[in-house]
Design a protein around this motif. Structure first.
Motif, PDB file in Angstrom:
ATOM      1  N   ILE A 106      33.208  38.295  34.133  1.00  0.00           N
ATOM      2  CA  ILE A 106      33.840  38.888  35.303  1.00  0.00           C
ATOM      3  C   ILE A 106      35.354  38.989  35.136  1.00  0.00           C
ATOM      4  O   ILE A 106      35.971  39.992  35.504  1.00  0.00           O
ATOM      5  N   ASN A 107      36.005  37.960  34.561  1.00  0.00           N
ATOM      6  CA  ASN A 107      37.457  38.004  34.407  1.00  0.00           C
ATOM      7  C   ASN A 107      37.881  39.105  33.440  1.00  0.00           C
ATOM      8  O   ASN A 107      38.867  39.820  33.679  1.00  0.00           O
ATOM      9  N   GLY A 108      37.155  39.245  32.353  1.00  0.00           N
ATOM     10  CA  GLY A 108      37.481  40.292  31.396  1.00  0.00           C
ATOM     11  C   GLY A 108      37.277  41.685  31.981  1.00  0.00           C
ATOM     12  O   GLY A 108      38.083  42.590  31.762  1.00  0.00           O
TER      13      GLY A 108
ATOM     14  N   PHE B  41      25.786  45.351  39.549  1.00  0.00           N
ATOM     15  CA  PHE B  41      27.223  45.077  39.508  1.00  0.00           C
ATOM     16  C   PHE B  41      27.784  45.486  38.151  1.00  0.00           C
ATOM     17  O   PHE B  41      28.827  46.146  38.050  1.00  0.00           O
ATOM     18  N   LEU B  42      27.052  45.133  37.095  1.00  0.00           N
ATOM     19  CA  LEU B  42      27.481  45.509  35.743  1.00  0.00           C
ATOM     20  C   LEU B  42      27.362  47.012  35.525  1.00  0.00           C
ATOM     21  O   LEU B  42      28.210  47.616  34.857  1.00  0.00           O
ATOM     22  N   ASP B  43      26.327  47.623  36.081  1.00  0.00           N
ATOM     23  CA  ASP B  43      26.187  49.074  35.953  1.00  0.00           C
ATOM     24  C   ASP B  43      27.392  49.787  36.572  1.00  0.00           C
ATOM     25  O   ASP B  43      27.923  50.750  35.996  1.00  0.00           O
ATOM     26  N   ALA B  44      27.827  49.302  37.753  1.00  0.00           N
ATOM     27  CA  ALA B  44      28.972  49.922  38.418  1.00  0.00           C
ATOM     28  C   ALA B  44      30.248  49.712  37.607  1.00  0.00           C
ATOM     29  O   ALA B  44      31.067  50.632  37.463  1.00  0.00           O
ATOM     30  N   PHE B  45      30.433  48.516  37.074  1.00  0.00           N
ATOM     31  CA  PHE B  45      31.617  48.250  36.266  1.00  0.00           C
ATOM     32  C   PHE B  45      31.609  49.095  35.003  1.00  0.00           C
ATOM     33  O   PHE B  45      32.650  49.653  34.604  1.00  0.00           O
TER      34      PHE B  45
ATOM     35  N   ILE C 239      27.405  43.680  28.183  1.00  0.00           N
ATOM     36  CA  ILE C 239      28.534  43.121  28.919  1.00  0.00           C
ATOM     37  C   ILE C 239      28.021  42.204  30.034  1.00  0.00           C
ATOM     38  O   ILE C 239      26.844  42.221  30.370  1.00  0.00           O
ATOM     39  N   GLY C 240      28.936  41.392  30.576  1.00  0.00           N
ATOM     40  CA  GLY C 240      28.598  40.672  31.799  1.00  0.00           C
ATOM     41  C   GLY C 240      28.552  39.173  31.729  1.00  0.00           C
ATOM     42  O   GLY C 240      28.506  38.523  32.770  1.00  0.00           O
TER      43      GLY C 240
ATOM     44  N   SER D 231      39.397  36.075  27.541  1.00  0.00           N
ATOM     45  CA  SER D 231      38.597  35.458  28.600  1.00  0.00           C
ATOM     46  C   SER D 231      37.569  34.539  27.951  1.00  0.00           C
ATOM     47  O   SER D 231      36.365  34.820  27.928  1.00  0.00           O
ATOM     48  N   VAL D 232      38.080  33.438  27.391  1.00  0.00           N
ATOM     49  CA  VAL D 232      37.252  32.494  26.648  1.00  0.00           C
ATOM     50  C   VAL D 232      37.628  31.079  27.077  1.00  0.00           C
ATOM     51  O   VAL D 232      38.567  30.865  27.841  1.00  0.00           O
ATOM     52  N   THR D 233      36.919  30.092  26.556  1.00  0.00           N
ATOM     53  CA  THR D 233      37.208  28.700  26.897  1.00  0.00           C
ATOM     54  C   THR D 233      38.457  28.214  26.166  1.00  0.00           C
ATOM     55  O   THR D 233      38.826  28.765  25.115  1.00  0.00           O
ATOM     56  N   PRO D 234      39.139  27.189  26.680  1.00  0.00           N
ATOM     57  CA  PRO D 234      40.276  26.615  25.942  1.00  0.00           C
ATOM     58  C   PRO D 234      39.886  26.144  24.550  1.00  0.00           C
ATOM     59  O   PRO D 234      40.671  26.271  23.607  1.00  0.00           O
TER      60      PRO D 234
END
Length: 422
Positions: free
Chosen positions: A15-17, A238-242, A40-41, A288-291
Protein backbone atom coordinates in the motif's frame (compact mmCIF):
# COMPACT_ATOMS: atom_id res chain seq x y z
CA UNK A 1 23.82 -2.75 -21.32
CA UNK A 2 20.46 -0.98 -21.59
CA UNK A 3 19.81 1.33 -18.63
CA UNK A 4 16.24 2.26 -17.78
CA UNK A 5 15.53 5.60 -16.11
CA UNK A 6 12.70 7.50 -14.41
CA UNK A 7 12.31 10.37 -11.98
CA UNK A 8 11.59 7.91 -9.17
CA UNK A 9 12.06 4.20 -8.58
CA UNK A 10 9.75 2.66 -5.96
CA UNK A 11 10.84 -0.64 -4.42
CA UNK A 12 7.84 -2.69 -3.30
CA UNK A 13 4.17 -2.45 -4.28
CA UNK A 14 2.42 -2.75 -0.96
CA UNK A 15 0.00 0.00 0.00
CA UNK A 16 2.79 2.49 0.82
CA UNK A 17 4.56 1.90 -2.47
CA UNK A 18 1.33 2.19 -4.46
CA UNK A 19 0.32 5.44 -2.75
CA UNK A 20 3.79 6.95 -3.21
CA UNK A 21 3.88 6.04 -6.89
CA UNK A 22 0.40 7.42 -7.54
CA UNK A 23 0.99 10.72 -5.74
CA UNK A 24 4.33 11.28 -7.48
CA UNK A 25 2.82 10.45 -10.88
CA UNK A 26 -0.06 12.85 -10.25
CA UNK A 27 2.57 15.50 -9.48
CA UNK A 28 4.13 14.94 -12.91
CA UNK A 29 6.97 12.56 -12.06
CA UNK A 30 7.81 9.53 -14.16
CA UNK A 31 7.80 6.42 -11.92
CA UNK A 32 8.93 2.80 -12.06
CA UNK A 33 7.62 0.32 -9.46
CA UNK A 34 9.73 -2.78 -8.88
CA UNK A 35 8.00 -5.72 -7.21
CA UNK A 36 9.54 -9.11 -6.43
CA UNK A 37 6.20 -10.97 -6.40
CA UNK A 38 4.35 -11.87 -9.61
CA UNK A 39 1.57 -9.40 -8.72
CA UNK A 40 1.27 -6.04 -6.98
CA UNK A 41 -0.30 -5.48 -3.59
CA UNK A 42 1.79 -7.14 -0.91
CA UNK A 43 -0.62 -8.55 1.68
CA UNK A 44 -3.72 -7.50 -0.24
CA UNK A 45 -5.63 -10.07 -2.27
CA UNK A 46 -9.07 -11.59 -2.73
CA UNK A 47 -9.32 -15.27 -3.55
CA UNK A 48 -11.77 -18.17 -3.56
CA UNK A 49 -9.92 -19.77 -0.67
CA UNK A 50 -12.66 -22.21 0.38
CA UNK A 51 -15.41 -22.96 -2.16
CA UNK A 52 -16.35 -21.55 -5.57
CA UNK A 53 -18.41 -18.40 -5.23
CA UNK A 54 -16.96 -17.41 -1.84
CA UNK A 55 -14.58 -14.45 -2.06
CA UNK A 56 -12.25 -14.13 0.93
CA UNK A 57 -9.84 -11.27 1.58
CA UNK A 58 -6.38 -12.64 2.23
CA UNK A 59 -4.97 -10.67 5.18
CA UNK A 60 -5.87 -7.02 4.50
CA UNK A 61 -9.62 -6.45 4.50
CA UNK A 62 -10.85 -3.50 6.56
CA UNK A 63 -9.59 -0.19 5.18
CA UNK A 64 -10.48 2.15 8.05
CA UNK A 65 -7.02 3.71 8.38
CA UNK A 66 -6.71 4.22 4.61
CA UNK A 67 -10.15 5.77 4.12
CA UNK A 68 -9.69 8.09 7.11
CA UNK A 69 -6.16 9.17 6.16
CA UNK A 70 -4.52 11.74 3.89
CA UNK A 71 -3.71 9.21 1.15
CA UNK A 72 -7.40 8.60 0.50
CA UNK A 73 -8.05 12.33 0.67
CA UNK A 74 -5.60 12.76 -2.20
CA UNK A 75 -6.37 9.61 -4.20
CA UNK A 76 -9.96 8.73 -3.34
CA UNK A 77 -11.56 10.50 -6.28
CA UNK A 78 -9.11 9.17 -8.92
CA UNK A 79 -9.46 5.65 -7.52
CA UNK A 80 -13.27 5.88 -7.62
CA UNK A 81 -12.98 6.91 -11.24
CA UNK A 82 -11.04 3.70 -11.82
CA UNK A 83 -13.59 1.43 -10.20
CA UNK A 84 -12.95 1.50 -6.43
CA UNK A 85 -16.14 1.40 -4.35
CA UNK A 86 -16.31 1.08 -0.57
CA UNK A 87 -19.16 -0.28 1.51
CA UNK A 88 -19.36 0.49 5.23
CA UNK A 89 -21.61 0.09 8.25
CA UNK A 90 -24.28 2.71 8.98
CA UNK A 91 -25.57 1.34 12.31
CA UNK A 92 -23.76 -1.15 14.56
CA UNK A 93 -20.10 -1.28 13.57
CA UNK A 94 -18.27 -3.56 15.97
CA UNK A 95 -18.77 -5.54 19.17
CA UNK A 96 -16.92 -7.46 21.87
CA UNK A 97 -18.26 -10.66 23.45
CA UNK A 98 -16.83 -11.91 26.74
CA UNK A 99 -16.62 -15.48 28.00
CA UNK A 100 -19.61 -14.91 30.27
CA UNK A 101 -21.74 -13.60 27.40
CA UNK A 102 -21.40 -9.87 28.14
CA UNK A 103 -21.68 -7.92 24.91
CA UNK A 104 -20.63 -4.34 24.24
CA UNK A 105 -21.26 -2.62 20.91
CA UNK A 106 -20.08 0.40 18.94
CA UNK A 107 -22.66 2.30 16.89
CA UNK A 108 -21.81 4.81 14.18
CA UNK A 109 -23.56 7.36 16.39
CA UNK A 110 -21.25 8.10 19.36
CA UNK A 111 -24.20 9.35 21.39
CA UNK A 112 -25.99 6.03 20.97
CA UNK A 113 -22.81 4.16 21.90
CA UNK A 114 -22.32 6.23 25.05
CA UNK A 115 -25.98 5.89 26.04
CA UNK A 116 -25.53 2.13 26.39
CA UNK A 117 -22.86 2.47 29.09
CA UNK A 118 -23.98 1.46 32.57
CA UNK A 119 -22.66 4.67 34.12
CA UNK A 120 -23.79 8.02 32.72
CA UNK A 121 -20.45 9.55 33.75
CA UNK A 122 -18.68 7.10 31.44
CA UNK A 123 -20.79 8.25 28.51
CA UNK A 124 -19.92 11.86 29.31
CA UNK A 125 -16.19 11.05 29.54
CA UNK A 126 -16.31 9.08 26.27
CA UNK A 127 -17.96 11.90 24.34
CA UNK A 128 -15.57 14.42 25.90
CA UNK A 129 -12.56 12.39 24.74
CA UNK A 130 -13.93 12.32 21.18
CA UNK A 131 -14.61 16.07 21.28
CA UNK A 132 -11.10 16.80 22.55
CA UNK A 133 -9.59 14.72 19.75
CA UNK A 134 -11.75 16.42 17.12
CA UNK A 135 -10.75 19.89 18.37
CA UNK A 136 -7.06 19.01 18.04
CA UNK A 137 -7.17 16.67 15.05
CA UNK A 138 -5.33 19.00 12.69
CA UNK A 139 -2.27 19.19 14.93
CA UNK A 140 -2.52 15.53 16.02
CA UNK A 141 -2.74 14.31 12.43
CA UNK A 142 0.22 16.50 11.51
CA UNK A 143 2.31 15.07 14.35
CA UNK A 144 1.47 11.52 13.34
CA UNK A 145 2.48 12.20 9.72
CA UNK A 146 5.73 14.07 10.44
CA UNK A 147 9.29 12.78 10.66
CA UNK A 148 10.80 13.04 14.15
CA UNK A 149 13.47 15.49 12.97
CA UNK A 150 11.17 17.44 10.66
CA UNK A 151 10.43 21.14 11.24
CA UNK A 152 6.79 20.22 10.60
CA UNK A 153 6.82 18.22 13.84
CA UNK A 154 7.76 21.34 15.80
CA UNK A 155 5.13 23.37 13.98
CA UNK A 156 2.33 20.97 14.93
CA UNK A 157 3.58 20.68 18.50
CA UNK A 158 3.61 24.47 18.73
CA UNK A 159 -0.03 24.54 17.62
CA UNK A 160 -0.91 22.43 20.66
CA UNK A 161 1.31 24.50 22.95
CA UNK A 162 -0.55 27.65 21.96
CA UNK A 163 -3.61 26.14 23.62
CA UNK A 164 -1.81 26.42 26.95
CA UNK A 165 -0.74 23.79 29.45
CA UNK A 166 -3.81 21.70 28.65
CA UNK A 167 -2.95 21.63 24.94
CA UNK A 168 0.13 19.45 24.65
CA UNK A 169 0.49 17.90 28.09
CA UNK A 170 -2.55 15.56 27.92
CA UNK A 171 -1.33 14.13 24.62
CA UNK A 172 2.17 13.51 25.99
CA UNK A 173 0.60 11.76 28.96
CA UNK A 174 -1.59 9.69 26.64
CA UNK A 175 1.44 8.57 24.62
CA UNK A 176 3.06 7.30 27.84
CA UNK A 177 -0.06 5.55 29.18
CA UNK A 178 -1.33 2.09 28.31
CA UNK A 179 -4.84 1.35 27.16
CA UNK A 180 -5.52 -0.58 30.36
CA UNK A 181 -4.29 2.33 32.46
CA UNK A 182 -6.42 4.79 30.49
CA UNK A 183 -9.68 2.88 30.77
CA UNK A 184 -9.17 2.14 34.48
CA UNK A 185 -8.40 5.75 35.35
CA UNK A 186 -11.04 7.38 33.16
CA UNK A 187 -14.10 5.11 33.30
CA UNK A 188 -16.07 3.52 36.13
CA UNK A 189 -17.56 0.70 34.07
CA UNK A 190 -15.81 -1.74 31.77
CA UNK A 191 -17.55 -1.06 28.44
CA UNK A 192 -14.79 1.09 26.90
CA UNK A 193 -12.10 -1.37 28.00
CA UNK A 194 -14.15 -4.31 26.73
CA UNK A 195 -14.75 -2.65 23.37
CA UNK A 196 -11.38 -1.10 22.61
CA UNK A 197 -8.67 -3.15 24.34
CA UNK A 198 -8.94 -5.75 21.51
CA UNK A 199 -8.79 -2.97 18.93
CA UNK A 200 -5.28 -2.11 20.15
CA UNK A 201 -4.15 -5.36 18.51
CA UNK A 202 -4.95 -3.80 15.12
CA UNK A 203 -2.47 -1.02 15.93
CA UNK A 204 0.25 -3.55 16.82
CA UNK A 205 -0.13 -2.89 20.54
CA UNK A 206 -1.29 -4.79 23.60
CA UNK A 207 -3.45 -3.39 26.42
CA UNK A 208 -0.26 -2.82 28.43
CA UNK A 209 1.84 -1.04 25.80
CA UNK A 210 2.44 2.70 26.03
CA UNK A 211 0.34 4.94 23.74
CA UNK A 212 -2.81 2.87 24.16
CA UNK A 213 -4.42 5.85 25.88
CA UNK A 214 -3.80 7.84 22.70
CA UNK A 215 -4.92 5.12 20.30
CA UNK A 216 -8.25 4.22 21.95
CA UNK A 217 -9.93 7.61 21.31
CA UNK A 218 -8.36 7.67 17.83
CA UNK A 219 -9.74 4.22 16.98
CA UNK A 220 -13.12 5.13 18.43
CA UNK A 221 -13.28 8.32 16.37
CA UNK A 222 -12.41 6.35 13.23
CA UNK A 223 -15.19 3.83 13.80
CA UNK A 224 -17.74 6.56 14.45
CA UNK A 225 -16.61 8.68 11.53
CA UNK A 226 -16.02 6.06 8.85
CA UNK A 227 -17.48 2.76 10.02
CA UNK A 228 -15.57 -0.27 8.79
CA UNK A 229 -15.01 0.20 5.04
CA UNK A 230 -14.55 -2.88 2.86
CA UNK A 231 -14.02 -2.89 -0.89
CA UNK A 232 -17.02 -3.95 -2.93
CA UNK A 233 -16.10 -7.23 -4.57
CA UNK A 234 -13.14 -7.81 -2.25
CA UNK A 235 -9.84 -6.10 -1.56
CA UNK A 236 -8.51 -7.41 -4.86
CA UNK A 237 -10.65 -4.72 -6.53
CA UNK A 238 -8.59 -2.17 -4.62
CA UNK A 239 -5.53 -3.40 -6.51
CA UNK A 240 -7.42 -3.41 -9.80
CA UNK A 241 -8.30 0.27 -9.28
CA UNK A 242 -4.73 1.17 -8.35
CA UNK A 243 -3.34 -0.72 -11.34
CA UNK A 244 -5.75 1.06 -13.66
CA UNK A 245 -4.91 4.46 -12.17
CA UNK A 246 -1.16 3.86 -12.37
CA UNK A 247 -1.44 2.66 -15.96
CA UNK A 248 -3.35 5.80 -16.87
CA UNK A 249 -0.60 7.92 -15.31
CA UNK A 250 2.13 6.12 -17.27
CA UNK A 251 3.66 4.40 -14.24
CA UNK A 252 5.72 1.40 -15.27
CA UNK A 253 5.28 -1.68 -13.06
CA UNK A 254 7.92 -4.42 -13.16
CA UNK A 255 6.66 -7.49 -11.30
CA UNK A 256 8.75 -10.61 -10.75
CA UNK A 257 11.82 -8.37 -10.46
CA UNK A 258 14.01 -8.82 -7.39
CA UNK A 259 15.90 -5.72 -6.23
CA UNK A 260 19.39 -6.84 -5.33
CA UNK A 261 20.82 -3.52 -4.21
CA UNK A 262 20.36 0.24 -4.20
CA UNK A 263 22.87 2.22 -6.23
CA UNK A 264 24.52 5.02 -4.24
CA UNK A 265 26.82 7.65 -5.74
CA UNK A 266 28.42 10.46 -3.71
CA UNK A 267 26.08 9.81 -0.80
CA UNK A 268 22.91 9.86 -2.89
CA UNK A 269 20.64 7.01 -3.99
CA UNK A 270 20.57 7.09 -7.79
CA UNK A 271 18.81 3.85 -8.69
CA UNK A 272 18.58 0.12 -8.08
CA UNK A 273 19.75 -3.12 -9.62
CA UNK A 274 16.76 -5.40 -10.18
CA UNK A 275 17.25 -8.94 -11.47
CA UNK A 276 20.66 -7.90 -12.78
CA UNK A 277 19.36 -4.81 -14.61
CA UNK A 278 20.11 -1.24 -13.45
CA UNK A 279 17.21 1.17 -13.13
CA UNK A 280 18.30 4.79 -12.70
CA UNK A 281 16.37 7.33 -10.62
CA UNK A 282 16.86 10.98 -11.55
CA UNK A 283 15.23 12.36 -8.42
CA UNK A 284 14.44 9.72 -5.76
CA UNK A 285 14.52 6.08 -4.71
CA UNK A 286 11.71 5.02 -2.36
CA UNK A 287 12.06 1.66 -0.61
CA UNK A 288 8.85 0.31 0.91
CA UNK A 289 10.67 -2.52 2.67
CA UNK A 290 11.60 -3.54 6.22
CA UNK A 291 14.54 -1.89 8.05
CA UNK A 292 16.26 -5.29 8.01
CA UNK A 293 16.10 -5.47 4.22
CA UNK A 294 17.00 -1.81 3.64
CA UNK A 295 20.00 -1.48 5.94
CA UNK A 296 21.05 -5.11 6.06
CA UNK A 297 20.92 -6.00 2.36
CA UNK A 298 19.99 -3.27 -0.11
CA UNK A 299 22.24 -0.36 0.87
CA UNK A 300 26.04 -0.63 0.40
CA UNK A 301 27.97 -0.90 3.64
CA UNK A 302 29.43 2.57 3.48
CA UNK A 303 26.18 4.30 2.45
CA UNK A 304 24.94 5.04 5.99
CA UNK A 305 26.65 5.64 9.32
CA UNK A 306 27.60 2.67 11.51
CA UNK A 307 25.30 4.08 14.21
CA UNK A 308 22.26 3.98 11.92
CA UNK A 309 23.12 0.50 10.69
CA UNK A 310 23.47 -0.68 14.29
CA UNK A 311 20.07 0.82 15.16
CA UNK A 312 18.51 -1.02 12.23
CA UNK A 313 20.13 -4.27 13.33
CA UNK A 314 18.39 -3.90 16.71
CA UNK A 315 14.96 -3.64 15.08
CA UNK A 316 12.64 -6.33 16.43
CA UNK A 317 9.48 -7.59 14.81
CA UNK A 318 6.25 -7.73 16.77
CA UNK A 319 3.83 -10.59 17.19
CA UNK A 320 2.76 -12.74 14.27
CA UNK A 321 -0.81 -13.37 13.24
CA UNK A 322 -2.85 -15.97 11.41
CA UNK A 323 -6.19 -16.15 9.63
CA UNK A 324 -8.77 -18.83 9.04
CA UNK A 325 -11.35 -18.50 6.26
CA UNK A 326 -14.68 -20.29 6.60
CA UNK A 327 -17.49 -20.79 4.07
CA UNK A 328 -20.97 -21.17 5.60
CA UNK A 329 -24.23 -22.25 3.99
CA UNK A 330 -26.11 -19.74 6.16
CA UNK A 331 -25.27 -16.86 8.54
CA UNK A 332 -24.29 -17.56 12.13
CA UNK A 333 -27.20 -17.77 14.54
CA UNK A 334 -25.79 -15.46 17.22
CA UNK A 335 -27.70 -15.66 20.50
CA UNK A 336 -27.54 -11.86 20.78
CA UNK A 337 -29.55 -10.90 17.71
CA UNK A 338 -27.70 -7.57 17.38
CA UNK A 339 -24.54 -9.45 16.40
CA UNK A 340 -26.24 -10.79 13.29
CA UNK A 341 -25.79 -7.36 11.72
CA UNK A 342 -22.36 -6.44 13.16
CA UNK A 343 -19.53 -6.77 10.61
CA UNK A 344 -16.71 -7.29 13.16
CA UNK A 345 -16.86 -9.01 16.56
CA UNK A 346 -14.00 -9.53 19.02
CA UNK A 347 -14.18 -12.56 21.32
CA UNK A 348 -12.43 -11.05 24.33
CA UNK A 349 -12.94 -10.06 27.96
CA UNK A 350 -11.07 -6.79 27.31
CA UNK A 351 -7.69 -5.96 28.82
CA UNK A 352 -7.83 -9.07 31.00
CA UNK A 353 -7.85 -11.89 28.46
CA UNK A 354 -6.27 -9.87 25.63
CA UNK A 355 -3.42 -8.67 27.86
CA UNK A 356 -2.62 -12.21 29.01
CA UNK A 357 -2.75 -13.57 25.45
CA UNK A 358 -0.37 -10.81 24.24
CA UNK A 359 2.06 -11.54 27.06
CA UNK A 360 2.04 -15.24 26.18
CA UNK A 361 2.61 -14.56 22.49
CA UNK A 362 5.45 -12.13 23.19
CA UNK A 363 7.02 -14.81 25.41
CA UNK A 364 6.96 -17.22 22.46
CA UNK A 365 3.93 -19.19 23.63
CA UNK A 366 0.65 -19.98 21.90
CA UNK A 367 -2.04 -18.28 24.02
CA UNK A 368 -4.47 -20.56 25.82
CA UNK A 369 -7.31 -18.05 25.31
CA UNK A 370 -6.52 -15.94 22.25
CA UNK A 371 -8.54 -12.96 21.14
CA UNK A 372 -10.50 -14.04 18.07
CA UNK A 373 -11.52 -11.43 15.50
CA UNK A 374 -14.68 -12.57 13.72
CA UNK A 375 -15.13 -10.75 10.43
CA UNK A 376 -18.50 -10.88 8.65
CA UNK A 377 -17.69 -8.77 5.59
CA UNK A 378 -20.55 -10.28 3.62
CA UNK A 379 -22.95 -8.21 5.76
CA UNK A 380 -21.55 -5.09 4.08
CA UNK A 381 -20.90 -6.68 0.69
CA UNK A 382 -23.27 -9.57 -0.15
CA UNK A 383 -21.56 -10.04 -3.54
CA UNK A 384 -18.79 -11.98 -1.78
CA UNK A 385 -20.94 -15.06 -1.06
CA UNK A 386 -23.70 -17.01 -2.82
CA UNK A 387 -27.25 -15.85 -2.09
CA UNK A 388 -28.31 -16.81 1.43
CA UNK A 389 -24.81 -17.97 2.40
CA UNK A 390 -22.18 -16.44 4.68
CA UNK A 391 -18.45 -16.45 5.29
CA UNK A 392 -16.17 -15.81 8.25
CA UNK A 393 -12.79 -14.08 8.33
CA UNK A 394 -11.18 -15.27 11.58
CA UNK A 395 -8.02 -13.49 12.66
CA UNK A 396 -5.72 -14.18 15.60
CA UNK A 397 -3.14 -11.46 16.26
CA UNK A 398 -1.50 -12.99 19.32
CA UNK A 399 0.73 -15.51 17.59
CA UNK A 400 4.45 -15.72 18.50
CA UNK A 401 6.75 -14.23 15.89
CA UNK A 402 9.33 -16.92 16.68
CA UNK A 403 8.32 -20.53 17.07
CA UNK A 404 7.51 -21.42 20.66
CA UNK A 405 5.56 -23.91 22.74
CA UNK A 406 1.99 -24.01 23.91
CA UNK A 407 0.84 -22.11 26.96
CA UNK A 408 1.07 -24.22 30.12
CA UNK A 409 -2.51 -23.23 30.99
CA UNK A 410 -5.05 -25.66 29.55
CA UNK A 411 -7.86 -24.58 27.26
CA UNK A 412 -11.01 -25.22 29.29
CA UNK A 413 -14.60 -25.23 28.11
CA UNK A 414 -14.77 -21.47 28.77
CA UNK A 415 -12.97 -20.92 25.47
CA UNK A 416 -16.04 -22.18 23.65
CA UNK A 417 -18.57 -20.21 25.65
CA UNK A 418 -18.50 -17.01 23.56
CA UNK A 419 -19.65 -18.97 20.54
CA UNK A 420 -22.67 -20.30 22.46
CA UNK A 421 -23.53 -17.18 24.42
CA UNK A 422 -22.71 -14.71 21.64
Amino acid sequence: MVVDEADAVVVGSGINGLVAAAELALAGWSVIIVERAPRIGGFIATEERTLPGYLHDTYSSWHLLFVSGPAHAALGEPLRAHGLTYRTADSWVAASVADDGRTALVHRDPERTAAAFAHASDGTAYLAALARLEANMGAIGGLMGSELRSPALLRHAAALLRRGRGGLEPWIRAMATSGRGYTRSTYTGDEVDHLYAPWLLHAGLSPDHASGAFMIPLLAAGLHGFGLPVVEGGSGRFLDAFRSLLDSLGVRIDTGAHVERILVERGRAVGVVASGRPLRARRAVLASVTPTALYGALLPKGAVSPRLRAEAARFRYGRGEMQIHVALSAPLDWRDERLRSVPLVHLSDGSGSTGIACAEAEAGLLPARPTVVVGQQYLLDPTRVPEGAAALWLQLQEVPFARGGASPRPCGPARRRPRRSG
